[in-house]
Design an enzyme around this catalytic site. Structure first.
Site, PDB file in Angstrom:
ATOM      1  N   GLU A  33       0.871  -1.167   0.000  1.00  0.00           N
ATOM      2  CA  GLU A  33       0.000   0.000   0.000  1.00  0.00           C
ATOM      3  C   GLU A  33       0.914   1.225   0.000  1.00  0.00           C
ATOM      4  OE1 GLU A  33      -2.705   0.453   3.299  1.00  0.00           O
ATOM      5  OE2 GLU A  33      -3.473   2.323   2.441  1.00  0.00           O
ATOM      6  N   ARG A 259       5.761 -12.663   9.596  1.00  0.00           N
ATOM      7  CA  ARG A 259       6.371 -11.355   9.385  1.00  0.00           C
ATOM      8  C   ARG A 259       7.797 -11.355   9.908  1.00  0.00           C
ATOM      9  NH1 ARG A 259       2.595  -7.181   8.754  1.00  0.00           N
ATOM     10  NH2 ARG A 259       4.000  -5.508   9.313  1.00  0.00           N
ATOM     11  N   LYS A 269       4.942   0.783   9.138  1.00  0.00           N
ATOM     12  CA  LYS A 269       4.976   2.061   8.418  1.00  0.00           C
ATOM     13  C   LYS A 269       4.366   3.180   9.250  1.00  0.00           C
ATOM     14  CE  LYS A 269       3.301   0.172   4.645  1.00  0.00           C
ATOM     15  NZ  LYS A 269       2.601   0.008   3.373  1.00  0.00           N
TER      16      LYS A 269
HETATM   17  P1  ATP Z   1       2.954  -2.014   7.769  1.00  0.00           P
HETATM   18  O1  ATP Z   1       2.232  -2.563   8.944  1.00  0.00           O
HETATM   19  O2  ATP Z   1       4.369  -1.710   8.032  1.00  0.00           O
HETATM   20  O3  ATP Z   1       2.229  -0.881   7.121  1.00  0.00           O
HETATM   21  P2  ATP Z   1       1.763  -3.643   5.813  1.00  0.00           P
HETATM   22  O4  ATP Z   1       1.699  -5.115   5.837  1.00  0.00           O
HETATM   23  O5  ATP Z   1       0.524  -2.900   6.093  1.00  0.00           O
HETATM   24  O6  ATP Z   1       2.948  -3.202   6.726  1.00  0.00           O
HETATM   25  P3  ATP Z   1       1.842  -3.430   2.985  1.00  0.00           P
HETATM   26  O7  ATP Z   1       2.213  -2.270   2.179  1.00  0.00           O
HETATM   27  O8  ATP Z   1       0.434  -3.859   2.983  1.00  0.00           O
HETATM   28  O9  ATP Z   1       2.328  -3.114   4.454  1.00  0.00           O
HETATM   29  O10 ATP Z   1       2.793  -4.658   2.668  1.00  0.00           O
HETATM   30  C1  ATP Z   1       3.064  -5.170   1.381  1.00  0.00           C
HETATM   31  C2  ATP Z   1       3.472  -6.601   1.529  1.00  0.00           C
HETATM   32  O11 ATP Z   1       4.601  -6.706   2.395  1.00  0.00           O
HETATM   33  C3  ATP Z   1       2.372  -7.407   2.152  1.00  0.00           C
HETATM   34  O12 ATP Z   1       2.231  -8.615   1.432  1.00  0.00           O
HETATM   35  C4  ATP Z   1       2.826  -7.645   3.548  1.00  0.00           C
HETATM   36  O13 ATP Z   1       2.323  -8.851   4.036  1.00  0.00           O
HETATM   37  C5  ATP Z   1       4.345  -7.640   3.399  1.00  0.00           C
HETATM   38  N1  ATP Z   1       4.972  -7.238   4.650  1.00  0.00           N
HETATM   39  C6  ATP Z   1       4.738  -6.121   5.365  1.00  0.00           C
HETATM   40  N2  ATP Z   1       5.459  -6.101   6.495  1.00  0.00           N
HETATM   41  C7  ATP Z   1       6.177  -7.245   6.512  1.00  0.00           C
HETATM   42  C8  ATP Z   1       7.107  -7.830   7.428  1.00  0.00           C
HETATM   43  N3  ATP Z   1       7.439  -7.222   8.557  1.00  0.00           N
HETATM   44  N4  ATP Z   1       7.653  -9.019   7.107  1.00  0.00           N
HETATM   45  C9  ATP Z   1       7.325  -9.632   5.956  1.00  0.00           C
HETATM   46  N5  ATP Z   1       6.457  -9.148   5.066  1.00  0.00           N
HETATM   47  C10 ATP Z   1       5.874  -7.972   5.322  1.00  0.00           C
HETATM   48 MG    MG Z   2      -0.275  -1.149   6.943  1.00  0.00          MG
HETATM   49 MG    MG Z   3      -1.408  -3.776   4.113  1.00  0.00          MG
END
Ligand code: ATP
Ligand code: MG
Ligand code: MG
Length: 551
Positions: A33, A259, A269
């Site tokens: 995102e 994760r 983020k």
């Molecule tokens: P954040 O909580 O930091 O915003 P998010 O999962 O909401 O992380 P996204 O932009 O949706 O962020 O993530 C894109 C991809 O990266 C998703 O498939 C997510 O599962 C993966 N991802 C995010 N954080 C991690 C992590 N700490 N370890 C492994 N994969 C991750």
């Molecule tokens: Mg997020």
């Molecule tokens: Mg997300």
């Protein structure tokens, strides 16, 4: 006999390939995102998704999961594209946006309404929460659940046409308010947001929820293996419900892995944005940030991040990885691949009283002690030199291997010198050492001659001024998020950045490009920062020569 992959997702894929599933194709996607910069956790997802596609000769899409216009921006999109490329990966075809599918997703929402599987609900957020119940209490049907198809179609059309205020109503899937899985209790699938969108402008004022968009986008793109993190495990039944209940072209499958979490930092983020917004760091790419752009500016290499992700592995069990492992990964890569140089961070003046500058000597030193292909570098030797303040002690501790009065040490790659006299200022600070050199020790020791140690140095007259930014871990505690009473930003390491001005490095570094990486001998690994000017180079300390955290 080929060995079974340890990565369980690769095991699944190999089974699928054996059974001829998906026409023998493997298509993955990385779906960020664009609501912030990518962090080290995303690097793991990138390596897994792109790496898997590469391994099985398939393709990986880069898809912006852009269903929350309020939190997203073009700046974030640009940074994500840059980071993926920098890590060394290439997506197949054009960049994808979930927003490319808004027309199709809208049509599918209408389809569900026509099937009697979605309805417009007027419950406000608090009421909706109450009706939903919780893990111990079953939910109650919304009073709007049994609206007719015609009424729902008309209301949804009005939602789309901007006739309602935000929050006035939403579209929900009609599934099961008694389901033990909360995600199946008539989840919201469209909500009203009167915000223009970075891709679609003002075309839409209703936006699909992640769950209604993700699986369908996977299906539209022909994704075969939709790999996400474990917090989506509970969403999988919903992911599958939409695919079963909509006329999608293909049916992708979702797989979850754990994760990546690292100690001494945070990987969210939202929280990283807080550090930026509160000016605790200088920006998303502050070299202390666990963002890909921050690590890059710190001096991490793409290979070191990819190796690190490999070392961590892919599992379904959550665990916190030690920051030392990330540091070890970059140290290993830089040890092998970065040229050596000398830099005196905190200089002390050394005058070689018996040296004649008319000699105009230049020493040739290898750029790398174990890699001849890197070639040689030339280092000027002069009467006025600089050594590290730390490398001189008036009253040396036991086993001192550096300079002290009356004792000989070797200047790396040059001569052996002896300190004859210590000059102090009015306050008693050592400001200069008068030394003498032994012309017979050039490059090697004469028979039976053994100086106590080797120290680094630069010419005072022919070297390059620099500022050195000594970075360390951003937080003082392993889990800055653990304390419920205190905010993570209360645990910032006050020594996470020490700026040292007045350093000098080898003259050969004068034209070093931004992001060039070096091992400064005896000091650590450093890279050139974009803040460098024509007068002064700025170096970021990537990591020390060995793990010294807490020592
Ligand atoms: P954040 O909580 O930091 O915003 P998010 O999962 O909401 O992380 P996204 O932009 O949706 O962020 O993530 C894109 C991809 O990266 C998703 O498939 C997510 O599962 C993966 N991802 C995010 N954080 C991690 C992590 N700490 N370890 C492994 N994969 C991750
Ligand atoms: Mg997020
Ligand atoms: Mg997300």
């Amino acid at each position: 006999e080929s060995s079974k992959p340890t990565n369980f997702i690769h095991q699944v894929i190999e089974q699928d390939l054996e059974q001829g599933k998906n026409g023998g194709k493997v298509v993955t996607r990385f779906p960020p995102e664009p609501n912030g910069y990518l962090h080290i956790g995303h690097a793991k997802s990138i390596c897994l998704n792109f790496g898997t596609a590469e391994k099985y000769k398939g393709g990986c899409n880069l898809r912006f999961d852009d269903t929350n216009p309020e939190k997203e921006s073009q700046e974030y999109i640009d940074s994500i594209i840059e980071d993926v490329k920098w890590l060394g990966f290439q997506w197949q075809g054009d960049i994808c946006y979930t927003s490319n599918y808004f027309d199709q997703l809208y049509a599918w929402a209408v389809y569900l309404i026509n099937e009697g599987k979605a309805y417009v609900c007027d419950l406000g957020p608090d009421e909706a929460r109450e009706y939903r119940g919780n893990f111990t209490t079953p939910g109650k049907d919304s009073p709007y659940r049994n609206r007719s198809v015609e009424e729902n179609l008309a209301l949804f059309e009005k939602m789309k046409n901007g006739e309602f205020a935000e929050g006035a109503c939403s579209l929900r899937a009609k599934i099961d308010m008694q389901s033990p899985n909360m995600n199946l209790r008539d989840p919201m699938i469209y909500r009203i947001i009167h915000t223009s969108h970075h891709q679609t402008g003002d075309k839409w004022c209703i936006y699909p929820i992640y769950d209604f968009a993700h699986g369908q986008s996977d299906a539209i793109e022909g994704v075969t293996h939709s790999i996400c993190t474990l917090e989506f495990e509970d969403h999988r039944p919903l992911y599958e419900w939409f695919l079963e209940n909509l006329p999608v072209p293909v049916v992708p499958k979702q797989y979850e892995f754990s994760r990546l979490e690292l100690n001494y930092t945070i990987t969210s983020k939202r929280k990283l944005k807080q550090l930026v917004d509160e000016n605790i760091v200088t920006g998303w790419n502050d070299p202390r940030m666990p963002t890909i752009s921050g690590l890059r500016r710190r001096g991490y290499t793409p290979a070191s991040l990819r190796n690190f992700c490999d070392m961590v592995g892919v599992t379904r069990s959550n665990g916190v990885v030690d920051m030392g492992m990330l540091e070890a990964a970059v140290r290993e890569d830089l040890d092998k691949n970065s040229p050596r140089a000398m830099c005196v961070v905190r200089p002390l003046k050394v005058t070689i009283t018996n040296y004649d500058d008319a000699l105009e000597e230049w020493f040739e030193l290898p750029k790398h002690p174990k890699d001849d292909t890197m070639g040689m570098r030339k280092v000027p030797f002069t009467r006025n030199l600089l050594i590290e303040q730390d490398d001189f002690a008036e009253v040396p501790p036991r086993k001192w291997k550096r300079l002290t009065q009356g004792v000989a040490v070797r200047l790396r790659g040059a001569y052996v010198i002896t300190c004859d006299e210590v000059i102090k200022d009015a306050e008693g600070n050592v400001v200069e050492l008068k030394c003498s050199y032994d012309a017979a020790t050039k490059g090697a020791n004469p028979e039976g001659y053994k100086p106590k140690g080797v120290i680094h140095w630069v010419s005072a007259d022919n070297s390059v001024p620099c500022e050195v930014r000594e970075y360390d871990r951003l937080f003082t505690v392993e889990n800055p998020d653990a304390d419920k009473e205190r905010d993570f930003n209360e645990f910032i390491n006050p020594e996470s950045l020490v700026v040292v001005t007045g350093g000098r490095c080898e003259s050969g570094l004068a034209d070093a490009a931004v992001e060039s990486r070096y091992q400064f001998e005896r000091t650590g690994y450093f890279c050139v920062d974009a803040d460098s000017t024509a007068e002064t180079l700025v170096f970021n300390r990537t990591v020390g020569l060995r793990d010294s955290w807490g020592k």
